[in-house]
Design an enzyme around this catalytic site. Sequence first.
Site, short mmCIF file in Angstrom:
data_model
loop_
_atom_site.label_atom_id
_atom_site.label_comp_id
_atom_site.label_asym_id
_atom_site.label_seq_id
_atom_site.Cartn_x
_atom_site.Cartn_y
_atom_site.Cartn_z
CG ASN A 10 68.13 74.56 -5.06
OD1 ASN A 10 67.44 73.60 -5.35
ND2 ASN A 10 68.84 74.62 -3.93
CE LYS A 21 56.36 92.45 1.69
NZ LYS A 21 55.09 92.88 1.16
N PRO A 37 76.37 75.60 6.61
CG PRO A 37 75.17 74.35 8.17
CD PRO A 37 75.17 75.66 7.46
CG ASP A 38 80.12 71.13 2.55
OD1 ASP A 38 79.45 70.07 2.55
OD2 ASP A 38 80.80 71.50 1.57
CB ILE A 39 75.19 68.75 5.49
CG1 ILE A 39 74.42 70.03 5.72
CG2 ILE A 39 74.69 67.65 6.40
CD1 ILE A 39 72.97 70.00 5.26
CG PHE A 54 73.53 63.15 -5.81
CD1 PHE A 54 73.44 62.09 -4.93
CD2 PHE A 54 72.89 63.07 -7.04
CE1 PHE A 54 72.70 60.95 -5.26
CE2 PHE A 54 72.15 61.95 -7.39
CZ PHE A 54 72.05 60.89 -6.50
CE LYS A 56 81.12 69.94 -6.04
NZ LYS A 56 79.99 70.31 -6.83
O1 PMT Z 1 65.65 67.16 -6.93
P1 PMT Z 1 65.64 66.92 -8.43
O2 PMT Z 1 64.81 67.95 -9.17
O3 PMT Z 1 65.26 65.51 -8.77
O4 PMT Z 1 67.12 67.15 -8.97
C1 PMT Z 1 68.16 66.29 -8.62
C2 PMT Z 1 69.46 67.03 -8.33
C3 PMT Z 1 69.96 67.72 -9.59
C4 PMT Z 1 69.24 68.07 -7.22
C5 PMT Z 1 70.47 65.95 -7.83
O5 PMT Z 1 70.67 64.99 -8.83
C6 PMT Z 1 71.80 66.58 -7.44
O6 PMT Z 1 72.67 66.81 -8.27
N1 PMT Z 1 71.97 66.86 -6.14
C7 PMT Z 1 73.13 67.63 -5.60
C8 PMT Z 1 72.89 69.10 -5.75
C9 PMT Z 1 74.02 69.93 -5.19
O7 PMT Z 1 73.79 70.71 -4.31
O8 PMT Z 1 75.20 69.67 -5.65
P2 PMT Z 1 76.58 70.41 -5.17
O9 PMT Z 1 77.58 69.99 -6.17
O10 PMT Z 1 76.31 71.87 -4.95
O11 PMT Z 1 76.85 69.75 -3.75
C10 PMT Z 1 77.65 68.59 -3.62
C11 PMT Z 1 77.18 67.75 -2.47
O12 PMT Z 1 77.34 68.47 -1.24
C12 PMT Z 1 75.74 67.32 -2.52
O13 PMT Z 1 75.64 65.98 -2.08
C13 PMT Z 1 75.03 68.25 -1.53
O14 PMT Z 1 73.91 67.62 -0.91
C14 PMT Z 1 76.14 68.51 -0.52
N2 PMT Z 1 76.08 69.81 0.17
C15 PMT Z 1 76.20 70.97 -0.54
C16 PMT Z 1 76.19 72.18 0.13
C17 PMT Z 1 76.04 72.19 1.54
N3 PMT Z 1 76.00 73.33 2.21
N4 PMT Z 1 75.93 71.04 2.21
C18 PMT Z 1 75.94 69.85 1.55
O15 PMT Z 1 75.82 68.78 2.18
#
Ligand code: PMT
Length: 411
Positions: A213, A292, A308-310, A330, A344
Amino acid sequence: MASHSAVLGVGGGIAAYKAAELARQLMERGFAVNVVMTAAAQEFVRPLTFAALTGRKVVTEMFGNGGADEVLASSVEHIRVAEENQILVIAPATADLLARFAHGLANDFLTTLYLAFEGPVVLAPAMNSAMWNHPATQANLEILRQRGHHILPPDAGPLACGTTGPGRLPEPARIAEFALRVLTQRHDLDGETILITAGPTREPLDPVRFISNRSSGKMGYAIAEAAAQRGARAVLVSGPVQLEPPAGVELVRVQTAREMRDAVLKHLAESSIIVKTAAVADYHVANVPSQKVKKTAMRLSLELDPTPDILAEVGLEIERRASGQLLIGFAAETENVVAEARRKLQAKKCDMVVANDVSADGTGFESDENEVVLALRTGEVTPLARASKRVLADQILDQALKLRLALHKSR
Ligand code: PMT
């Protein structure tokens, strides 16, 4: 009247001429600047330039060239200079100077002063890209980083030697601003370990392709830098990004969501605050082919499994241990930002969720600025106005410390 005092150590590289502008920029920010030049630096710029700019004597040699009295006085000069100045700024920090600092050599005034100096040290390296990338230079930098020195990595661009790459001395105003920030930083995170995740993850499709991404890592790196500058041990678990690690930060590089999970769990117990800024891929390819994938005219379907959702796993783990650790997630949203942040917060058992609207112009992914809303476990919702990610990083940490105090009192 100057409010701060700095030694500006000038090394012998082509960028030595920029150190004259740096002296001026430091003075503009309230520093009295005492310049020390290596012998090699004097081949590039004359001491008179610095003396005229700073209005102060420039130190150019260890023992002077006068009689016995002068030799005696100058032989302890490095101790006096070390004691009278608050910060040591080295620009350009050449590969040779980095090596001598790393290994404690004291064979001229600047390296002797370095050993006698007990305050913060800012290093602004500049050199040819091959020298910068050389394992010896990188190993010396790691030693200096571990020693707690503040390293401002060189910019990439055209170099004096005709090549292009990392090695340019950053703009003098940036170095001066960095030095001022190091000197005036707060120490409210002394003794804490803060674990931060940043950047995207890469989930392989085959040996040469991946799903990822737009995350640049800027938001997470800014938080790691702020934490380190406020005295914390900052452990930064980072997906693949183009950024240099901030000064004083421990970098753990990962590629996939599963590697990120392992690194986070490894450092979890020792961390008092966990900040999950990373944009973790939600899916990975179920069975990654070992060769490939060949192009054909046929439609290709991918079978994806969830990663995994960490964050959720860490939330459960912290709740189970009742450890008092603070968990900050975040949320990257394109609509219903506050409602999604609250959802969340509950679902992943966080103490705070920092939500950003990633569809807005100039904020969110890749940009230098962001605009966020904090959803707190206390039920409060706090918007933070648009600002640079580095400024927001400090504000997020301020709010985290306030929240921790409030949660502690309510127990
Ligand atoms: O890196 P930059 O270009 O500076 O951009 C910053 C940002 C937009 C990436 C940052 O500000 C941000 O929003 N980060 C979270 C991105 C995200 O994956 O959001 P989410 O809503 O999909 O996930 C929610 C939370 O779960 C996040 O804390 C993520 O780290 C966590 N997660 C998500 C999926 C997963 N499999 N495991 C996780 O731990």
